[in-house]
Scaffold this active site. Structure first.
Site, PDB file in Angstrom:
ATOM      1  N   SER A  44     -50.141  40.958   9.308  1.00 59.90           N
ATOM      2  CA  SER A  44     -51.268  40.057   8.964  1.00 59.90           C
ATOM      3  C   SER A  44     -52.417  40.863   8.172  1.00 59.90           C
ATOM      4  CB  SER A  44     -51.941  39.704  10.214  1.00 59.90           C
ATOM      5  OG  SER A  44     -52.649  40.701  11.000  1.00 59.90           O
ATOM      6  N   HIS A  83     -57.999  42.682  12.511  1.00 61.62           N
ATOM      7  CA  HIS A  83     -58.460  41.933  11.534  1.00 61.62           C
ATOM      8  C   HIS A  83     -59.754  42.153  10.783  1.00 61.62           C
ATOM      9  CE1 HIS A  83     -55.517  38.215  12.569  1.00 61.62           C
ATOM     10  NE2 HIS A  83     -55.122  39.318  12.115  1.00 61.62           N
ATOM     11  N   ASP A 108     -59.422  33.263  12.702  1.00 57.27           N
ATOM     12  CA  ASP A 108     -58.932  33.538  13.890  1.00 57.27           C
ATOM     13  C   ASP A 108     -59.412  32.571  15.107  1.00 57.27           C
ATOM     14  OD1 ASP A 108     -57.611  35.444  12.787  1.00 57.27           O
ATOM     15  OD2 ASP A 108     -58.807  37.289  13.283  1.00 57.27           O
TER      16      ASP A 108
END
Length: 166
Positions: A44, A83, A108
């Site tokens: 990701s 992230h 998210d």
């Protein structure tokens, strides 16, 4: 092997394990993070970080800014998520963050706990990424995901221990 050699071997192993534990706890205190080193488990965050990269975290800054790469945990889930901060806002005492993976199409919000719109910087963050080693952590992924690799490593360790007497 006599009793004295066995006791020496046991004490050596105990020293190795306790030294490793103390080094980990010292690193945790210095970085103010219960998990100061993490391995990237998914794609990701590509191209910034690939699966298997080891990340070193720091959790002593008061505020994060947009663009920082952070590691956070969701209540009730065991796996930390790596992230980038997409948006932030704060009041006088707390900072709230919205994150997104570089390789993801959406933010998210769907990953957060129910009725949670933002991450609380003080309670949800494990740390901010300060350094990394590419691909070194892939060994841990291989061992955790592949039963045969796990047994092979265990077998090699046992054979090595028997042959060297340590």
């Amino acid at each position: 092997m006599n009793l004295r050699q066995q006791l020496t071997q046991f004490l050596t192993m105990a020293f190795v394990f306790s030294s490793s534990f103390m080094a980990w706890k010292t690193l945790s205190v210095v970085t103010n993070s219960h998990s100061p080193v993490v391995v990237v488990l998914s794609g990701s965050m590509e191209p910034a970080f690939q699966r298997g990269d080891i990340l070193f975290l720091w959790n002593r800054q008061r505020q994060n800014k947009v663009g920082d790469v952070v590691v956070y945990e969701i209540k009730g889930k065991d796996i930390p998520i790596v992230h980038r901060v997409l948006r932030e806002h704060h009041n006088s005492e707390k900072q709230y963050l919205l994150t997104k993976g570089d390789n993801n199409l959406v933010d998210d919000l769907g990953l957060y706990a129910k009725k949670q719109g933002y991450l609380n910087q003080a309670t949800d963050l494990v740390g901010t990424v300060k350094a990394y080693l590419p691909k070194v952590g892939y060994v841990t992924i291989l061992i955790s995901e592949n039963m045969y690799a796990r047994y092979a490593l265990l077998g090699i360790m046992c054979i090595s221990s028997l042959l060297t007497g340590e």
